[in-house]
Design a protein around this motif. Sequence first.
Motif, PDB file in Angstrom:
ATOM      1  N   HIS A 148       4.227   4.598  -5.955  1.00  0.00           N
ATOM      2  CA  HIS A 148       2.934   5.063  -5.433  1.00  0.00           C
ATOM      3  C   HIS A 148       2.748   6.582  -5.585  1.00  0.00           C
ATOM      4  O   HIS A 148       1.646   7.049  -5.923  1.00  0.00           O
TER       5      HIS A 148
ATOM      6  N   HIS B  19      -0.186   8.635  -7.572  1.00  0.00           N
ATOM      7  CA  HIS B  19      -1.085   9.696  -7.090  1.00  0.00           C
ATOM      8  C   HIS B  19      -1.157  10.831  -8.122  1.00  0.00           C
ATOM      9  O   HIS B  19      -2.240  11.351  -8.410  1.00  0.00           O
TER      10      HIS B  19
ATOM     11  N   SER C 139      -0.192  13.511   1.221  1.00  0.00           N
ATOM     12  CA  SER C 139      -0.900  12.302   1.656  1.00  0.00           C
ATOM     13  C   SER C 139      -0.526  11.958   3.079  1.00  0.00           C
ATOM     14  O   SER C 139       0.142  12.739   3.769  1.00  0.00           O
TER      15      SER C 139
ATOM     16  N   ASP D   5      -6.062   6.640  -1.820  1.00  0.00           N
ATOM     17  CA  ASP D   5      -5.434   5.497  -2.494  1.00  0.00           C
ATOM     18  C   ASP D   5      -6.437   4.724  -3.358  1.00  0.00           C
ATOM     19  O   ASP D   5      -7.522   4.355  -2.891  1.00  0.00           O
TER      20      ASP D   5
HETATM   21 ZN    ZN Z   1      -1.318   7.220  -1.090  1.00  0.00          ZN
END
Ligand code: ZN
Length: 335
Positions: free
Chosen positions: A115, A119, A140, A305
């Motif tokens: 993840h 980003h 984040s 996201d």
């Molecule tokens: Zn995220």
Amino acid sequence: MKKDVYILGIESSCDETSAAVVRNGREMLSDVIASQIEIHRRFGGVVPEIAGRNHLLAVMPTADKALSDAGVKMHDIDAVAVTYGPGLIGCLLVGVSAAKAMAYALGIPLIAVDHIQGHIAANFIAFPDLEPPLLALVASGGHTSIVSVEDFNTFVPVSATLDDAIGESFDKVARILGLPYPGGPEIDRHGRQGKADIKFCPNLHVRGDLAYSFSGLKTAVVNYVHNLRQRGEEVPVDDICASFTAEAVGYTVDTFVRCAEERGVTKLALAGGVAANTYLRSLLSAECDKRGFTLFVPPPVLCTDNAAMIAARGYYSYVSGRDVAGLDLNARSVL
Ligand code: ZN
Ligand code: KG4
């Protein structure tokens, strides 16, 4: 002629179910985001069990819409890229299971995407000519990390937070102030109307190393608010938001540019939900200008996201043959 590569991205690590189609790693043909913000607002934060169930309801309709918005059929897709971690385990499992089923049914590769790297890859969509090497700051709700991106498939962690993530500290400060979830955008909005004249944690910058730590600052704000309430005094919400933002963002930017200077890197990129913060964008941009650094900041919709960033990251794994997962791929809350 080189054949176009279409990647279907799936993201379900927290409270957004998202699916997207990206062509050749750079061109976003669709990016559908089913947000659960309204569902979780009444609880003041994400409830993992409820989030998982709602991902289950949303994942296939979201994937169908991503394909139809992109004007492509299932059989045009070359690979399915999915976030397998880090994140909430019950949420990740939904995306991973759906992606596995689609990859198996279509007989195409399944790509496991980190993840955080996703980003950073949002920058490859926002800036189609951007190439590594570069230094990225991922800010984040779950992470505050500086990552050295050496090439499209080599992401070397340089620094991370020792405790809370920056977004988490925004959300917790918002909560104590009675602002709705998610707190980051609320603090951003209130802070723009306030004066940054309260000093919560004057020693934040003196750590001197590259590690981040936000829990001390968050606790200082919480204690400040409790003290005012105990004395029956008015809580100056706008000024607290402005002062907290100035300290959190000042410290984040200072550490990031110092890291770039130490490593002799001049190409910097921002990523993650907190990259939507107005003050972070303007301060980092001013500090980069002063030093002659080039800064890349994706538009806010690519910072929070989304699955387009996952498909973009997945493309480079696909073309290099790396991170192609088997059907035994498991979701992981921590990587
Ligand atoms: Zn995220
Ligand atoms: O990247 P993201 O969508 O989810 C995670 O992977 O964590 O980031 C969400 C975080 C939340 O903590 C939210 O409050 C924060 O990003 N955020 C902001 C702003 N917009 C979102 N924080 C500060 N200012 C904003 N404008």
